[in-house]
Design an enzyme around this catalytic site. Structure first.
Site, mmCIF file in Angstrom:
data_model
loop_
_atom_site.group_PDB
_atom_site.id
_atom_site.type_symbol
_atom_site.label_atom_id
_atom_site.label_comp_id
_atom_site.label_asym_id
_atom_site.label_seq_id
_atom_site.Cartn_x
_atom_site.Cartn_y
_atom_site.Cartn_z
ATOM 1 N N THR A 6 0.907 -1.181 -0.056
ATOM 2 C CA THR A 6 -0.056 -0.070 0.075
ATOM 3 C C THR A 6 0.871 1.080 0.154
ATOM 4 O O THR A 6 2.005 1.341 0.422
ATOM 5 C CB THR A 6 -1.054 -0.002 1.288
ATOM 6 O OG1 THR A 6 -1.802 1.195 1.303
ATOM 7 C CG2 THR A 6 -0.168 0.048 2.513
ATOM 8 N N LYS A 11 -3.039 2.434 6.687
ATOM 9 C CA LYS A 11 -3.527 1.163 6.653
ATOM 10 C C LYS A 11 -2.689 0.171 7.131
ATOM 11 O O LYS A 11 -3.010 -0.804 7.966
ATOM 12 C CB LYS A 11 -3.568 0.695 5.084
ATOM 13 C CG LYS A 11 -4.865 1.308 4.392
ATOM 14 C CD LYS A 11 -4.569 0.864 2.892
ATOM 15 C CE LYS A 11 -5.823 1.415 2.068
ATOM 16 N NZ LYS A 11 -5.925 0.806 0.593
ATOM 17 N N ASP A 62 -8.439 -4.587 -1.603
ATOM 18 C CA ASP A 62 -9.095 -3.738 -2.524
ATOM 19 C C ASP A 62 -10.495 -3.341 -1.724
ATOM 20 O O ASP A 62 -11.069 -4.306 -0.931
ATOM 21 C CB ASP A 62 -9.313 -4.495 -3.619
ATOM 22 C CG ASP A 62 -9.727 -3.322 -4.857
ATOM 23 O OD1 ASP A 62 -8.869 -2.365 -5.131
ATOM 24 O OD2 ASP A 62 -11.132 -3.606 -5.446
ATOM 25 N N PHE A 183 -11.224 10.077 5.535
ATOM 26 C CA PHE A 183 -10.774 10.090 3.988
ATOM 27 C C PHE A 183 -11.860 9.593 3.219
ATOM 28 O O PHE A 183 -12.623 8.731 3.527
ATOM 29 C CB PHE A 183 -9.453 9.842 3.538
ATOM 30 C CG PHE A 183 -9.141 8.251 4.020
ATOM 31 C CD1 PHE A 183 -9.407 7.417 2.898
ATOM 32 C CD2 PHE A 183 -8.930 7.880 5.105
ATOM 33 C CE1 PHE A 183 -9.438 6.050 3.160
ATOM 34 C CE2 PHE A 183 -8.782 6.448 5.356
ATOM 35 C CZ PHE A 183 -8.934 5.536 4.388
ATOM 36 N N GLY A 184 -11.623 10.101 1.892
ATOM 37 C CA GLY A 184 -12.534 9.299 0.839
ATOM 38 C C GLY A 184 -14.035 9.491 1.159
ATOM 39 O O GLY A 184 -14.583 10.613 1.230
ATOM 40 N N TYR A 185 -14.792 8.635 1.140
ATOM 41 C CA TYR A 185 -16.274 8.647 1.159
ATOM 42 C C TYR A 185 -16.911 8.642 2.775
ATOM 43 O O TYR A 185 -17.791 8.533 3.078
ATOM 44 C CB TYR A 185 -17.052 7.363 0.493
ATOM 45 C CG TYR A 185 -16.802 7.205 -0.904
ATOM 46 C CD1 TYR A 185 -17.823 8.013 -1.696
ATOM 47 C CD2 TYR A 185 -15.792 6.607 -1.329
ATOM 48 C CE1 TYR A 185 -17.676 7.861 -3.125
ATOM 49 C CE2 TYR A 185 -15.494 6.639 -2.721
ATOM 50 C CZ TYR A 185 -16.427 7.008 -3.467
ATOM 51 O OH TYR A 185 -16.287 7.044 -5.046
ATOM 52 N N HIS A 209 -14.616 -1.737 7.849
ATOM 53 C CA HIS A 209 -14.654 -2.793 6.953
ATOM 54 C C HIS A 209 -13.362 -3.603 6.801
ATOM 55 O O HIS A 209 -13.155 -4.812 6.785
ATOM 56 C CB HIS A 209 -15.406 -2.672 5.474
ATOM 57 C CG HIS A 209 -14.628 -1.397 4.885
ATOM 58 N ND1 HIS A 209 -14.622 -0.302 5.668
ATOM 59 C CD2 HIS A 209 -13.994 -1.122 3.665
ATOM 60 C CE1 HIS A 209 -13.882 0.641 5.119
ATOM 61 N NE2 HIS A 209 -13.600 0.189 3.550
ATOM 62 N N ARG A 210 -12.183 -2.659 6.811
ATOM 63 C CA ARG A 210 -10.857 -3.244 6.597
ATOM 64 C C ARG A 210 -10.329 -3.717 8.283
ATOM 65 O O ARG A 210 -9.898 -4.894 8.279
ATOM 66 C CB ARG A 210 -9.797 -1.930 6.360
ATOM 67 C CG ARG A 210 -8.500 -2.494 6.242
ATOM 68 C CD ARG A 210 -7.632 -1.512 5.673
ATOM 69 N NE ARG A 210 -8.091 -1.232 4.379
ATOM 70 C CZ ARG A 210 -8.800 -0.132 4.012
ATOM 71 N NH1 ARG A 210 -9.124 0.796 4.985
ATOM 72 N NH2 ARG A 210 -9.026 0.321 2.852
#
Length: 224
Positions: A6, A11, A62, A183-185, A209-210
Site C-alpha cells: 500500500t 493502513k 481492495d 478520508f474518501g467517502y 470494513h478493513r
C-alpha cells in the site's frame, strides 16, 4: 516479515492493531489493477504480482463503497468515481435515486426498506507462495489474466499460485456530508448514527470494513 502492499501508511498502522508491530511492514509497489466488477479478483491478482516482486509474504487489499440504490456502484470503481465525480456528487446520485424509489406501499421494516442503505466492503488477499488448507475463508487458485500474459515457462506458476481471501463488511447509509476526519467517502457514510468522518481513528478502526477483514486475517495468520 509480512509486507502490506500500500501507499497508505494509515493502513499499515491499522494492521498493526491486529498484528504484532514487528511482523508487518509497508511495501510501496504499484501492482496492476485489473478491471473487474468484483473486489476478489482484483485483490488476488495484485497479491500474486506483489509476491512475485517481493519474494516474501504479502497482503493486498481492495475496497469499495457499494450503494444499494445504484446497484452496487461505485463498488470496485470507488477511487475512480471519487476522483472524477467527487464524493458529494456520488452522494447526491444515491439520494436522488433513493427518493425516486420511495413508495408508500412498502411493507418491509424501515431499515430494510431504506433506499439509501450502502455497505463498505474490503477484501484482503494474502499470498506466500505455499498452498493453504481448506477453511471457511475462500482460496483463489486461478488467475486467468496472469495466465494469458505469461510465457510458456511460467504459465503453471501464473495459474496455480494460491491466494487466501478475507472479507470485511460494514453496513450503513448515505447521508449529507458530515465530519472532518477520515478520508474518501467517510463524510457521506453513516454507521449507527455517526459518519466515519465524525469518528475518531480508534472508533472507526473498531467497526471498519478493513478492521473486520484484518480481524479475520489475524486469527488465521496466527496459525500459519
Amino acid at each position: 516479515m509480512l509486507r502490506y502492499v500500500t501507499t497508505n501508511a494509515g493502513k499499515v498502522r491499522e494492521a498493526r492493531d491486529y498484528l504484532s508491530d514487528g511482523s508487518v511492514s509497508q511495501l510501496d509497489f504499484d501492482y496492476t489493477e485489473i478491471q473487474s466488477p468484483e473486489l476478489e479478483p482484483i485483490a488476488a491478482r495484485g497479491a500474486r504480482e506483489a509476491y512475485r516482486h517481493a519474494g516474501e509474504p504479502v497482503l493486498v487489499d481492495d475496497a469499495g463503497l457499494f450503494i444499494d440504490a445504484l446497484d452496487g456502484f461505485p463498488g470496485p470503481y470507488s477511487s475512480y468515481a471519487e476522483e472524477t465525480l467527487g464524493i458529494e456528487r456520488v452522494g447526491e446520485l444515491a439520494r436522488d435515486t433513493s427518493r425516486g424509489d420511495v413508495s408508500g406501499s412498502r411493507t418491509q421494516s424501515d431499515e430494510a426498506a431504506d433506499p439509501a442503505r450502502a455497505a463498505f466492503r474490503c477484501v484482503l488477499a494474502y499470498c506466500d507462495g505455499d498452498p493453504f488448507d481448506a477453511s471457511p475463508d475462500p482460496i483463489d487458485r486461478g488467475d486467468r489474466a496472469a495466465a494469458a500474459a505469461a510465457s510458456a515457462d511460467d504459465e503453471d506458476d501464473a495459474t496455480t499460485l494460491p491466494v487466501k481471501l478475507f472479507e470485511g463488511v460494514v453496513r450503513g447509509r448515505i447521508v449529507e456530508p458530515r465530519g472532518d476526519g477520515g478520508f474518501g467517502y467517510d463524510p457521506i457514510f453513516e454507521h449507527e448514527g455517526q459518519t466515519f468522518a465524525e469518528m475518531t481513528a480508534a472508533e472507526k478502526n473498531a467497526v471498519s470494513h478493513r478492521g473486520r477483514a484484518l480481524g479475520k486475517f489475524s486469527e488465521w495468520y496466527a496459525t500459519r
